[in-house]
Design a protein around this motif. Structure first.
Motif, short mmCIF file in Angstrom:
data_model
loop_
_atom_site.label_atom_id
_atom_site.label_comp_id
_atom_site.label_asym_id
_atom_site.label_seq_id
_atom_site.Cartn_x
_atom_site.Cartn_y
_atom_site.Cartn_z
N ALA A 130 0.83 -1.21 0.00
CA ALA A 130 0.00 0.00 0.00
C ALA A 130 0.87 1.26 0.00
CB ALA A 130 -0.92 -0.01 1.22
N VAL A 131 1.93 1.25 0.80
CA VAL A 131 2.83 2.41 0.84
C VAL A 131 3.53 2.59 -0.50
CG1 VAL A 131 4.95 3.32 1.88
CG2 VAL A 131 3.20 2.29 3.33
N THR A 156 2.57 1.55 -3.46
CA THR A 156 1.60 1.96 -4.47
C THR A 156 1.26 3.44 -4.34
OG1 THR A 156 0.66 -0.27 -4.52
CG2 THR A 156 -0.69 1.50 -5.42
N ALA A 157 1.11 3.91 -3.12
CA ALA A 157 0.82 5.33 -2.90
C ALA A 157 1.95 6.22 -3.42
CB ALA A 157 0.59 5.58 -1.40
N ILE A 158 3.19 5.81 -3.16
CA ILE A 158 4.34 6.58 -3.66
C ILE A 158 4.35 6.56 -5.19
CG2 ILE A 158 6.86 6.69 -3.76
CD1 ILE A 158 6.86 5.51 -0.90
N LEU A 171 1.81 6.08 -7.30
CA LEU A 171 0.71 6.87 -7.86
C LEU A 171 0.96 8.37 -7.72
CD1 LEU A 171 -2.36 4.76 -6.69
CD2 LEU A 171 -1.38 4.91 -9.00
N LYS A 172 1.64 8.75 -6.65
CA LYS A 172 1.97 10.17 -6.47
C LYS A 172 2.93 10.66 -7.54
CE LYS A 172 3.38 13.45 -2.92
NZ LYS A 172 3.87 13.64 -1.53
N LYS A 173 3.80 9.77 -8.01
CA LYS A 173 4.79 10.13 -9.03
C LYS A 173 4.24 9.96 -10.45
CE LYS A 173 8.84 8.97 -6.23
NZ LYS A 173 9.56 10.24 -6.34
N TRP A 182 9.54 3.96 -9.34
CA TRP A 182 8.45 3.72 -8.38
C TRP A 182 7.13 3.36 -9.06
CZ3 TRP A 182 8.33 2.77 -3.37
CH2 TRP A 182 9.43 3.15 -2.59
N PRO A 217 2.63 0.19 -8.69
CA PRO A 217 1.23 0.05 -9.11
C PRO A 217 1.07 -0.78 -10.38
CG PRO A 217 1.98 2.32 -9.42
CD PRO A 217 3.04 1.61 -8.64
#
Length: 201
Positions: free
Chosen positions: A21-22, A24-26, A28-30, A75, A79
């Motif tokens: 989850a962490v 994937t969040a990183i 998606l942010k990029k 990164w 995802p």
């Protein structure tokens, strides 16, 4: 490299889900709009490559391409791999939904690590870049095998022999993935260097 449902302990599954989850969040942010087609193509390539299994003794071998994905996506590989693994679990029962987090970490974490470790060498060009491209593909498989073995060992000592078999069985895959990553890197550098923008950014 897929760990099936019902194999791992709840603690290992929870830890894998949290890390996935962490990551994937990183990722998606990029993610920006221009990168979406590249991520989609590589996610599809990963999906297809990991579907083709060759049985070798008690384990089945398949290409992973996580080193190549790390090289091209950084990164964003997290995802991309998560989506491919989710569809495989849903459509073909490879891996599983409860083990999705652990499977994502075992394949995506080496991709991200290889991106940062080998990017400086790939920028230098020449023979050093070629060696780095091969090492990127090969070492990602080694790391994935070690993470799978670690997940099994954290679940119980009864998996010690299986963990060793996983590592040994992936030696041929390591060499093949190194060669594939090298040739794809050289090909893209020649005909479509925009695909390597993450390396040279």
């Amino acid at each position: 490299m897929h760990i099936s449902e019902g194999v791992l302990s709840p603690a290992v599954l929870a830890g894998g889900a949290a890390l996935a989850a962490v990551g994937t969040a990183i990722g998606l942010k990029k993610l920006d709009y221009e990168a979406i087609p590249r991520v989609a193509i590589l996610s599809a390539a990963f999906f297809v490559a990991t579907l083709i299994h060759v049985p070798i003794g008690p384990v089945a071998e398949h290409l992973v391409l996580n080193g190549l994905m790390g090289l091209l996506l950084g990164w964003l590989a997290v995802p991309a791999i998560l989506i491919a693994l989710f569809l495989q679990a849903l459509l073909f029962q490879f891996g599983g939904l409860t083990s999705l987090g652990v499977n994502t970490v075992t394949m995506a974490a080496p991709a991200v690590i290889c991106f940062y470790v080998f990017r400086p060498l790939l920028r230098r060009g020449g023979v050093l870049a070629m060696v780095a491209a091969f090492a990127c593909g090969a070492s990602a498989i080694i790391m994935s095998g070690l993470l799978v073995a670690l997940a099994l060992l954290l679940t119980g000592e009864g998996f010690l022999q299986v963990a060793g078999m996983v590592l040994v069985a992936h030696i041929p895959v390591m060499i093949i993935e190194g060669i594939i990553t090298l040739f794809v890197f050289l090909f893209l550098k020649k005909v479509n260097p925009e695909m390597l923008e993450g390396v040279y950014a």
